[in-house]
Design an enzyme around this catalytic site. Structure first.
Site, PDB file in Angstrom:
ATOM      1  N   HIS A  44      -1.134  59.035 -24.429  1.00 39.92           N
ATOM      2  CA  HIS A  44      -1.421  58.311 -23.191  1.00 39.92           C
ATOM      3  C   HIS A  44      -1.067  56.830 -23.350  1.00 39.92           C
ATOM      4  O   HIS A  44      -0.933  56.341 -24.462  1.00 39.92           O
ATOM      5  CB  HIS A  44      -2.906  58.436 -22.836  1.00 39.92           C
ATOM      6  N   HIS A  57       1.717  50.949 -24.678  1.00 40.33           N
ATOM      7  CA  HIS A  57       2.288  51.760 -25.754  1.00 40.33           C
ATOM      8  C   HIS A  57       1.566  53.101 -25.767  1.00 40.33           C
ATOM      9  O   HIS A  57       0.546  53.266 -25.105  1.00 40.33           O
ATOM     10  CB  HIS A  57       2.124  51.063 -27.107  1.00 40.33           C
TER      11      HIS A  57
END
Length: 179
Positions: free
Chosen positions: A121, A37
């Site tokens: 990220h 995620h």
């Protein structure tokens, strides 16, 4: 007490490609692809009343617009003592607006401001006792990276168990973004 954070889901086809980068780095604890995620805002451990208020307040952000994420590089956190390997997302204005709006809403609830600069990220591995040279060699060995793009049409309120990171994560609520 639930441990909460908001984030963006990584579609299965992108997670499968990212998972191909796993392996070959001694001291890496690889995150399972189903837990990939992009964290928008770590909230932390809160009581159940606060968790309900967070879920309700995030409903006010559904007018945020949908956008596309582009993962375009591998990187690390920790400098000379690498602690995480990640797939970096190219920031864009819609992503930044969504993250900033969440920050404002959560601070209005009395939650402390996020202390770290937002760097979108996908964490791929937690690192322990890994030298920067080994990480650099692993990134080089991984070869060409992406770019991998995917549409973002919603954000998610996740919960996690108390751990050192990496999941498992549970979707508590989903919030659609405007087309």
């Amino acid at each position: 007490m639930p441990r909460l954070f908001t984030g963006l889901e990584v579609p299965r086809h992108v997670a499968d490609v990212l998972a191909l980068k796993r392996g070959g780095l001694h001291g890496a604890r690889w995150i399972d692809p189903e837990n990939y995620h992009i964290t928008l805002r770590f909230i932390g451990d809160v009581d159940h009343n606060t968790a309900n208020e967070v879920a309700d307040m995030l409903d006010h952000l559904v007018n945020s617009e949908a956008f596309t994420i582009r993962l375009d590089h591998l990187g690390t956190f920790g400098g000379d003592k690498p602690r995480a390997l990640y797939a970096g997302a190219n920031p864009n204005a819609a992503l930044s607006r969504l993250q900033a709006a969440q920050e404002r809403v959560l601070q209005r609830l009395g939650l402390r401001p996020e202390g770290r600069k937002f760097l979108p990220h996908v964490a791929l591995a937690r690192l322990r006792n890994v030298s920067p040279i080994d990480v650099a060699q692993s990134i080089a060995f991984a070869g060409h990276f992406g770019p991998y793009e995917f549409p973002v049409e919603r954000f998610v309120l996740y919960s996690s168990r108390d751990s050192v990171g990496g999941g498992p994560y549970r979707v508590e609520e989903t919030y659609p973004l405007a087309a």
